[in-house]
Design a protein around this motif. Structure first.
Motif, PDB file in Angstrom:
ATOM      1  N   ASN A 566      42.497  32.259  48.886  1.00  0.00           N
ATOM      2  CA  ASN A 566      41.012  31.909  48.920  1.00  0.00           C
ATOM      3  C   ASN A 566      40.596  31.085  47.720  1.00  0.00           C
ATOM      4  N   ASN A 569      38.294  32.715  45.131  1.00  0.00           N
ATOM      5  CA  ASN A 569      37.287  33.222  45.372  1.00  0.00           C
ATOM      6  C   ASN A 569      37.024  34.630  45.522  1.00  0.00           C
ATOM      7  N   ARG A 570      36.519  35.599  44.533  1.00  0.00           N
ATOM      8  CA  ARG A 570      36.536  37.061  44.798  1.00  0.00           C
ATOM      9  C   ARG A 570      35.839  37.590  45.663  1.00  0.00           C
ATOM     10  N   THR A 571      34.554  36.808  45.727  1.00  0.00           N
ATOM     11  CA  THR A 571      33.692  37.440  46.646  1.00  0.00           C
ATOM     12  C   THR A 571      34.084  37.291  48.210  1.00  0.00           C
ATOM     13  N   LYS A 572      34.776  36.202  48.502  1.00  0.00           N
ATOM     14  CA  LYS A 572      35.214  36.019  49.761  1.00  0.00           C
ATOM     15  C   LYS A 572      36.613  37.101  49.993  1.00  0.00           C
ATOM     16  N   THR A 573      37.210  37.095  49.009  1.00  0.00           N
ATOM     17  CA  THR A 573      38.607  37.914  49.143  1.00  0.00           C
ATOM     18  C   THR A 573      37.986  39.590  49.320  1.00  0.00           C
ATOM     19  N   ALA A 574      36.985  40.115  48.650  1.00  0.00           N
ATOM     20  CA  ALA A 574      36.659  41.137  48.999  1.00  0.00           C
ATOM     21  C   ALA A 574      35.861  41.250  50.198  1.00  0.00           C
ATOM     22  N   ARG A 575      35.256  40.364  50.925  1.00  0.00           N
ATOM     23  CA  ARG A 575      34.818  40.698  52.110  1.00  0.00           C
ATOM     24  C   ARG A 575      35.992  40.593  53.077  1.00  0.00           C
ATOM     25  N   ASP A 580      34.876  46.772  47.956  1.00  0.00           N
ATOM     26  CA  ASP A 580      33.960  46.501  46.926  1.00  0.00           C
ATOM     27  C   ASP A 580      34.300  45.417  46.169  1.00  0.00           C
ATOM     28  N   PRO A 581      33.779  44.332  45.629  1.00  0.00           N
ATOM     29  CA  PRO A 581      34.386  43.344  44.734  1.00  0.00           C
ATOM     30  C   PRO A 581      34.762  43.922  43.384  1.00  0.00           C
ATOM     31  N   ARG A 582      34.168  45.114  43.010  1.00  0.00           N
ATOM     32  CA  ARG A 582      34.613  45.822  41.880  1.00  0.00           C
ATOM     33  C   ARG A 582      36.054  46.222  41.967  1.00  0.00           C
TER      34      ARG A 582
END
Length: 591
Positions: A566, A569-575, A580-582
């Motif tokens: 990704n 992109n951490r947000t997309k990876t978490a999704r 949770d993004p954390r």
């Protein structure tokens, strides 16, 4: 026949004939030459005849061996060489040393026999192929013994196969081959000992043998071709002249010829087998070769398809993978398959250039731009004009130069150090790294805008441990290449070595495999590489870790892989991972 004359401290002398391919010397009763002397190990040394040369080698690591006064572990022997083992001295002779009585009675006859043996060996050693060797062997035996017919049989597995059937005129004897397998051959196969039937037609045991009747033979000699206890084949000599029957002296002479022939045939068979293996390996490599890259594993097939697709598109490519996986080979293959193939491919290792010289190395400099700049000089980018530049270890590049590289990628212009004039360059940029650039970006060591400029297409190379199908074929290819390069006698791997290579984790990947094989090929004393030659344990297995740790390691690596997919992109990876993004941040901190 070669001999070994042994002199003890008391002055006594004893001569032994060297009649075997491997002759052991020591104080143990199991040795071929047993000597009761101080300082002699149970199995102290051995003399090896390889079909051409005699060699002496230590058998006990603690044993001492001097050849002509010099310490040796292994040495080739020449006539009159002197060896010291413990408290004894030995003199090697290529020829037998007859007694005074023998010199009076038969010195000339024995010398003539040695001359015939030498001529026989020289003729066989001159053969250029296995088939030629076998024909020469049969013709020589027929000529030296006065036989009228000769047959040479080799065993292929358990089945005897007639390889040569000749007469005194060196013509093939086709009609008699079918009747050759009979009781005489069966006897030799059973006993592994030579058989002579002097008066075959009147012999009570073999007079009814098929070959005697069908070939009208008056006498027969059949001898085994042996190699270290293994039956290679048979030499069958027949005489159809009643006035020239074979006798015991003829058998003695042919036994010596056969012993010599066995060594040469065994070497020729091994060489022939190695040639066939080499041909098979070449054919396998041709099927598994992708340019200069070897691999057939599913992971590499994915890489090859990516290379085929991206090569024709003039875009930047970022090649990732552990150290030693072959990133530069992939870059060269992309260039070779591109429309820039006829132009320069310039490779630059960003981690090998001092930071103070980087800008000059990349973009060139003007005369007088700095101390030592005695002439105007182009940089790597100018050298790669109209071609491809490969920036290896791009993650090692300092931030100050990353800014200038970004401008080059955007504007396709470079400015020499000490100049204000921009120069246009038409280049394709390929880059490689073993670092996680998304992590480098997060920690401020790599520019995100440069990352996206380089990472138009990403190709990730698998580590060698994930290429199980490729490891052995790569090892065999490299062994063959290095054996030729260093003129080594090494020809293959032992089964234990193959197992050790499969089990090793190869943290250094292909580069580690190359280095271990180079060392093994250079230092190995035998013809087969074992696990110790590769510094591998025969029972080496991956380290076992607790299940919780293994699970944690897998989750961390999987998250990093998806994050790379990704583009950081951490947000997309978490999704995508439904976490949770954390969680992503937690694993990034651990990485």
């Amino acid at each position: 026949m070669a001999t070994l004359t042994i002199r003890s401290m008391s002055g006594s002398r004893e001569t032994y004939g060297i009649v075997k391919s491997v002759t052991t010397i020591g104080s143990s009763s199991s040795c071929d030459i047993r000597i009761d002397a101080q300082g002699l190990a149970d199995c102290h040394a051995q003399i090896i005849f390889d079909g051409r040369d005699f060699n002496v080698a230590e058998s006990d690591i603690n044993a001492n061996l001097l050849v002509n006064g010099k310490p040796k572990r292994k040495a080739r022997l020449a006539h009159d060489d002197r060896m010291e083992l413990g408290d004894i001295e030995m003199v090697f002779s290529v020829f037998a040393s007859p007694s005074p009585k023998e010199r009076e009675q038969g010195g000339q006859g024995e010398l003539e026999g040695l001359r015939k043996l030498q001529a026989f060996s020289a003729k066989l050693m001159a053969a250029t192929s296995l088939s030629t060797l076998l024909d020469e062997l049969m013709d020589a035996m027929i000529g030296l013994t006065g036989a009228t017919k000769g047959f040479l049989v080799l065993f292929e597995g358990e089945a005897p196969v007639v390889k040569v059937a000749r007469n005194i005129h060196k013509e093939n004897v086709d009609t008699a081959v079918a009747q050759l397998s009979d009781s005489i051959i069966a006897k030799v196969v059973e006993t592994r000992a030579p058989v002579i039937v002097s008066d075959a037609l009147n012999d009570s045991t073999f007079g009814t043998a098929e070959s005697v009747i069908n070939l009208r033979l008056s006498s027969v000699m059949c001898l085994p071709l042996m190699d270290r206890g293994r039956l290679l084949g048979l030499v069958y000599l027949g005489n159809d002249r009643a006035v020239a029957l074979f006798d015991a002296s003829a058998l003695d002479f042919v036994v010596v010829l056969t012993a010599q022939a066995s060594l040469i045939v065994a070497s020729a068979l091994l060489l022939d087998e190695l040639k066939l293996r080499a041909q098979s390996l070449t054919q396998t490599l041709d099927k598994q070769r992708f340019g200069e890259i070897i691999g057939s594993s599913p992971a590499m097939q994915v890489v090859f398809k990516q290379v085929e697709k991206v090569a024709g598109a003039d875009v930047s490519v970022l090649i990732g993978g552990e150290t030693g996986t072959g990133k530069e080979l992939i870059a060269r293959e992309i260039h070779r398959r591109s429309n820039r193939a006829g132009r320069e491919f310039v490779s630059v290792n960003c981690g090998a250039i001092p930071e103070s010289l980087m800008e000059s190395e990349f973009f060139g400099h003007m005369r007088g731009a700095f101390t030592g700049a005695v002439a105007t000089r182009d940089g790597k980018f100018q050298a790669a004009d109209k071609g491809t530049i490969f920036l290896d270890e791009i993650g090692e590049m300092p931030l100050s130069l990353q800014v200038k590289l970004l401008r080059v990628l955007q504007e396709r212009q470079v400015v020499k150090v000490g100049s204000t004039k921009a120069e246009f360059v038409d280049i394709r940029v390929l880059a490689a790294t073993n670092r996680d650039l998304t992590r480098e970006i997060a920690e401020g060591r790599f520019r995100e805008d440069l990352y996206y400029r380089l990472n138009v297409v990403r190709i990730e190379l698998p580590p060698l441990k994930d290429r199980e199908e490729d490891i052995i074929i790569l090892a065999k290819y490299l062994l063959q290449r290095y054996a030729e390069e260093y003129r080594s006698k090494v020809r293959g791997f032992t089964p234990n070595a193959i197992g050790a290579v499969r089990r090793h984790a190869w943290p250094g990947n292909v580069r580690e495999l190359e280095n271990r094989l180079k060392k093994a090929v250079i230092l190995c004393d035998g013809t087969m590489i074992g696990p110790k030659d590769l510094d591998l344990s025969e029972d080496a297995l991956p380290e076992i870790v607790p299940l919780a740790e293994a699970k944690e390691n897998f989750q961390r690596q999987y998250i990093l892989d998806i994050l790379s997919r990704n583009n950081g992109n951490r947000t997309k990876t978490a999704r995508d991972l439904d976490v949770d993004p954390r969680t992503i941040f937690r694993y990034l901190e651990k990485a």
